[in-house]
Design an enzyme around this catalytic site. Structure first.
Site, mmCIF file in Angstrom:
data_model
loop_
_atom_site.group_PDB
_atom_site.id
_atom_site.type_symbol
_atom_site.label_atom_id
_atom_site.label_comp_id
_atom_site.label_asym_id
_atom_site.label_seq_id
_atom_site.Cartn_x
_atom_site.Cartn_y
_atom_site.Cartn_z
ATOM 1 N N GLY A 1 29.002 34.933 13.153
ATOM 2 C CA GLY A 1 30.408 35.322 13.107
ATOM 3 C C GLY A 1 31.054 35.575 14.454
ATOM 4 O O GLY A 1 32.011 36.331 14.542
ATOM 5 N N ASN B 1 38.975 24.312 9.224
ATOM 6 C CA ASN B 1 37.554 24.423 9.569
ATOM 7 C C ASN B 1 37.365 24.121 11.050
ATOM 8 O O ASN B 1 38.161 23.420 11.666
ATOM 9 C CB ASN B 1 36.739 23.416 8.739
ATOM 10 C CG ASN B 1 35.244 23.529 8.997
ATOM 11 O OD1 ASN B 1 34.706 24.636 9.104
ATOM 12 N ND2 ASN B 1 34.569 22.404 9.120
ATOM 13 N N HIS C 1 34.311 22.549 13.553
ATOM 14 C CA HIS C 1 33.021 21.851 13.526
ATOM 15 C C HIS C 1 32.560 21.637 14.966
ATOM 16 O O HIS C 1 33.357 21.232 15.820
ATOM 17 C CB HIS C 1 33.163 20.508 12.802
ATOM 18 C CG HIS C 1 31.860 19.813 12.626
ATOM 19 N ND1 HIS C 1 30.979 20.133 11.604
ATOM 20 C CD2 HIS C 1 31.261 18.848 13.359
ATOM 21 C CE1 HIS C 1 29.897 19.384 11.715
ATOM 22 N NE2 HIS C 1 30.046 18.596 12.767
ATOM 23 N N ASP D 1 33.992 17.734 6.320
ATOM 24 C CA ASP D 1 34.363 17.318 7.677
ATOM 25 C C ASP D 1 35.263 16.092 7.752
ATOM 26 O O ASP D 1 35.230 15.353 8.740
ATOM 27 C CB ASP D 1 33.091 17.054 8.520
ATOM 28 C CG ASP D 1 32.199 18.275 8.591
ATOM 29 O OD1 ASP D 1 32.739 19.401 8.601
ATOM 30 O OD2 ASP D 1 30.964 18.111 8.616
ATOM 31 N N GLU E 1 34.785 26.893 21.532
ATOM 32 C CA GLU E 1 35.325 27.381 20.253
ATOM 33 C C GLU E 1 36.092 28.678 20.447
ATOM 34 O O GLU E 1 37.215 28.848 19.958
ATOM 35 C CB GLU E 1 34.192 27.565 19.248
ATOM 36 C CG GLU E 1 33.542 26.248 18.863
ATOM 37 C CD GLU E 1 32.483 26.378 17.779
ATOM 38 O OE1 GLU E 1 32.341 25.447 16.990
ATOM 39 O OE2 GLU E 1 31.784 27.420 17.720
HETATM 40 C C1 GAR Z 1 30.075 27.337 15.059
HETATM 41 O O1 GAR Z 1 29.571 26.630 16.148
HETATM 42 C C2 GAR Z 1 30.819 26.430 14.111
HETATM 43 O O2 GAR Z 1 31.456 25.360 14.750
HETATM 44 C C3 GAR Z 1 29.698 25.913 13.247
HETATM 45 O O3 GAR Z 1 28.878 27.031 13.030
HETATM 46 C C4 GAR Z 1 28.915 27.871 14.181
HETATM 47 C C5 GAR Z 1 29.139 29.300 13.740
HETATM 48 O O4 GAR Z 1 29.009 30.179 14.822
HETATM 49 N N1 GAR Z 1 30.201 25.350 12.037
HETATM 50 C C6 GAR Z 1 29.619 24.321 11.437
HETATM 51 O O5 GAR Z 1 28.593 23.800 11.846
HETATM 52 C C7 GAR Z 1 30.332 23.822 10.180
HETATM 53 N N2 GAR Z 1 29.779 22.583 9.743
HETATM 54 P P1 GAR Z 1 29.491 31.678 14.695
HETATM 55 O O6 GAR Z 1 28.891 32.246 13.412
HETATM 56 O O7 GAR Z 1 28.932 32.353 15.887
HETATM 57 O O8 GAR Z 1 30.987 31.688 14.665
#
Ligand code: GAR
Length: 190
Positions: free
Chosen positions: A12, A101, A103, A144, A173
């Site tokens: 998160g 979303n 990705h 996606d 991100e």
């Molecule tokens: C992030 O890198 C996000 O882009 C990815 O999961 C991670 C969550 O990190 N999402 C996916 O792979 C969706 N297919 P976080 O829990 O530290 O935010």
């Protein structure tokens, strides 16, 4: 005021940045953090920020309980932040072009079912790609594939492993997701 629900399954860190960003905003608020993994760190992060947490399981998501809960909370915009499950078609229809979303690759590369977190970075490395990045997109009924709102790129460096690449991607991100969501929310009428 636009009411945002974040859905997350893991650590998160993105959810944290979103909650921090909107805590100081008069235009939108994170009204709820939904999570399908009771042990996920994001639950504690929501607790620490004073944002209501909502735990649910896959069946409740598929059978419409989550949709009802989000409707009861008068959610305008759903933001996925490391959420690992497919959003049911009924929910996509209930929030048309209102589910976003993030990705961790340059879609359409390295997306689809089962492609999340480290698996994505491992696929990028195995493919020998020299760059990777992030994609922020609208959610439709397929993994996606919704309309792309934003992409940012970074290099894949010699000697990178999934952890070092994940670190670079996370930085991208964190730098962009809150701002892209805020801009999108500003275009909505809550
Ligand atoms: C992030 O890198 C996000 O882009 C990815 O999961 C991670 C969550 O990190 N999402 C996916 O792979 C969706 N297919 P976080 O829990 O530290 O935010």
């Amino acid at each position: 005021m636009i009411r945002i629900a974040i859905l997350a399954s893991g650590s998160g860190t993105n959810a944290q940045r979103l909650m921090e960003h909107f805590a100081g905003s008069g235009a939108a608020t994170v009204a709820l953090v939904g999570c399908d993994q009771p042990q996920a760190r994001v639950v504690q992060r929501a607790w620490d920020m004073g944002v209501p947490g909502y735990l649910f399981n896959g069946r409740q998501l598929r059978e419409g309980t989550v949709q009802l809960e989000l409707q009861r909370a008068r959610i305008d915009l759903i933001v996925l932040a490391g959420f690992m499950r497919l959003i049911p078609a009924e929910m996509v229809q209930a929030w048309p072009e209102r589910i976003i979303n993030i990705h961790p690759s340059l879609l359409p590369k390295h997306g689809g079912k089962g492609m999340y977190g480290h698996r994505v970075h491992e696929a990028v490395l195995a493919a020998g790609d020299t760059e990777s990045g992030i994609t922020i997109h609208l959610v439709n009924e397929r993994y996606d594939e919704g309309r792309v709102l934003f992409q940012a790129r970074c290099p894949v460096l010699p000697g990178d492993d999934a952890d070092t690449l994940a670190g670079r991607i996370h930085a991208l991100e964190h730098a962009h997701y809150p701002e892209v969501v805020a801009k999108f929310a500003a275009g909505l009428h809550g």
